[in-house]
Enzyme design. Structure first.
Site, PDB file in Angstrom:
ATOM      1  CB  CYS A 154      -0.898  -0.014   1.239  1.00 33.49           C
ATOM      2  SG  CYS A 154      -1.799   1.525   1.509  1.00 33.49           S
ATOM      3  CD1 TRP A 165      -6.332  -4.044   4.568  1.00 35.80           C
ATOM      4  CD2 TRP A 165      -4.730  -5.116   3.414  1.00 35.80           C
ATOM      5  NE1 TRP A 165      -5.930  -3.229   3.537  1.00 35.80           N
ATOM      6  CE2 TRP A 165      -4.948  -3.851   2.816  1.00 35.80           C
ATOM      7  CE3 TRP A 165      -3.770  -5.964   2.863  1.00 35.80           C
ATOM      8  CZ2 TRP A 165      -4.243  -3.408   1.697  1.00 35.80           C
ATOM      9  CZ3 TRP A 165      -3.061  -5.532   1.747  1.00 35.80           C
ATOM     10  CH2 TRP A 165      -3.302  -4.280   1.175  1.00 35.80           C
ATOM     11  NE  ARG A 167     -15.272   0.398   1.149  1.00 31.39           N
ATOM     12  CZ  ARG A 167     -15.722  -0.629   0.416  1.00 31.39           C
ATOM     13  NH1 ARG A 167     -15.187  -1.838   0.573  1.00 31.39           N
ATOM     14  NH2 ARG A 167     -16.680  -0.455  -0.463  1.00 31.39           N
ATOM     15  CB  VAL A 168     -11.029  -2.744   7.406  1.00 38.00           C
ATOM     16  CG1 VAL A 168      -9.813  -3.259   8.162  1.00 38.00           C
ATOM     17  CG2 VAL A 168     -12.284  -2.833   8.281  1.00 38.00           C
ATOM     18  CB  THR A 169      -7.866   1.693   5.049  1.00 35.94           C
ATOM     19  OG1 THR A 169      -8.011   2.634   6.128  1.00 35.94           O
ATOM     20  CG2 THR A 169      -9.114   1.734   4.176  1.00 35.94           C
ATOM     21  CB  VAL A 170      -2.939  -0.554   5.947  1.00 35.27           C
ATOM     22  CG1 VAL A 170      -3.238  -1.822   6.696  1.00 35.27           C
ATOM     23  CG2 VAL A 170      -2.904  -0.805   4.438  1.00 35.27           C
ATOM     24  CD  GLU A 229      -5.462  10.853   5.979  1.00 39.33           C
ATOM     25  OE1 GLU A 229      -4.426  10.796   5.280  1.00 39.33           O
ATOM     26  OE2 GLU A 229      -6.608  10.607   5.541  1.00 39.33           O
ATOM     27  CB  SER A 230      -1.192   7.588   5.269  1.00 38.77           C
ATOM     28  OG  SER A 230      -1.643   8.308   4.132  1.00 38.77           O
ATOM     29  CE1 TYR A 236      -5.358   1.952  -4.958  1.00 45.78           C
ATOM     30  CE2 TYR A 236      -3.909   3.865  -4.995  1.00 45.78           C
ATOM     31  CZ  TYR A 236      -4.161   2.557  -4.619  1.00 45.78           C
ATOM     32  OH  TYR A 236      -3.210   1.854  -3.913  1.00 45.78           O
TER      33      TYR A 236
END
Length: 326
Positions: free
Chosen positions: A63, A96, A129-132, A147-148, A194
């Site tokens: 990612c 994931w 949503r399940v995010t990294v 939040e990156s 994306y």
């Protein structure tokens, strides 16, 4: 790519019918902040104090958003301050997972099988949503942020007592310009690939494709006379772009149909990328096995055969000659 609805996992792809074929990314839901003294940041209610061995990152090596956090953690010398778990590269019906394979570590805190279990541990009724990446507080057992863009700023400044305080990737005098170029690159490049790849109408794809390459052309011109995106030093703007460039030729050109030309065909952009890649510690954060296998195997609507290409051939170690630019 699924999501949680009131704490229950649902295997649902993005809804592009309601958006006219356009991919729209959901905003991060967890937006708290770590500060040096634990005082809540402006606009936040929960306070988190920067302390060694208190926080944990859940990341994917595939990612680009998670990759940002790994780079800043490495450059700020926080390897021994903030621990990490790496999810598996394949994202299937359970999202994931923590399968231990190909460098994926498993969940080193709780031994969970799926990342969505981390979300419901923090909030049993979470919807979204399940995010990294996920920045986790081991003390209170909750998510600080997913939040990156905000996580890398926490890593840049909150932990200076424990890492490299001399490195500032978001210097105050450059912040307005950094913020402006970040916004443009996020919309048309970071998220633009994306928007092209996940589009389900020709018009939505074409609009994203054209905006993407218009910005790449602008960046190519900018980097002809500027060594870095902002000022005379590497800033967070460069690393935010870098993680997309690292995936562009291996994945986005083919898988996301961003095929007007690869980054390798841009003399300035490609040399700029190689200079960043050569920064000590950065190369070890790049894992092309995870990148290729995640994208080509995890998106059956785009690549139903799940065949992973073996190319392209890449030579990111060749000299970049960027020193000639003042």
């Amino acid at each position: 790519m699924g999501l949680l609805i009131d704490g229950q996992w649902q295997d649902q792809w993005y809804d592009t019918k309601s958006t006219g074929g356009k991919f729209e990314r959901q905003d991060a839901k967890w937006r708290d902040w770590i500060t040096a003294d634990g005082t809540p940041a402006p606009g936040r209610t929960r306070g988190f104090k920067a302390e060694p061995d208190r926080y944990h990152l859940y990341v994917s090596l595939a990612c680009p958003w998670a990759h940002r956090t790994l780079i800043v953690r490495k450059l700020k010398k926080l390897d021994d301050v903030i621990s990490v778990s790496v999810v598996h590269h394949f994202m299937g019906e359970n999202g994931w997972t923590f399968l231990k394979e190909d460098g994926a570590t498993g969940d080193t805190l709780y031994g969970f099988d799926f990342l969505h279990q981390i979300y419901t541990k923090a909030d049993p009724h979470f919807s979204g949503r399940v995010t990294v990446p996920v920045l986790w507080d081991k003390e209170t057992e909750t998510i600080v942020s997913n939040e990156s863009a905000e996580i890398i700023r926490m890593l840049n400044s909150a932990f200076d007592a424990y890492g490299d305080a001399s490195l500032d990737l978001y210097p105050e005098e450059l912040r307005p310009e950094i913020d402006a170029i970040n916004a443009k690159i996020y919309d048309t490049v970071n998220n633009g690939v994306y928007k092209a790849g996940f589009a389900t109408t020709q018009e939505a794809y074409a609009n994203a494709y054209r905006a993407l390459f218009a910005t790449l052309d602008e960046l190519e011109t900018r980097l002809a006379s500027n060594r870095y995106l902002v000022g005379d030093r590497i800033t967070e703007a460069d690393w935010r772009l870098f993680t997309t460039l690292a995936r562009f030729d291996p994945v986005y050109v083919g898988h996301f149909k961003c095929n007007r030309q690869p980054i390798a065909d841009y003399p300035n952009l490609s040399a700029y990328f190689r200079e960043l890649y050569a920064v000590p510690g950065v190369k070890e954060t790049v894992d092309l096995l995870h990148v290729r296998h995640h994208y080509y195997r995890s998106h059956p609507t785009i690549n139903p055969t799940r065949i992973v290409p073996e190319g392209p051939a890449l030579d990111w170690d060749k000299p970049h000659d960027r020193e000639r630019i003042g």
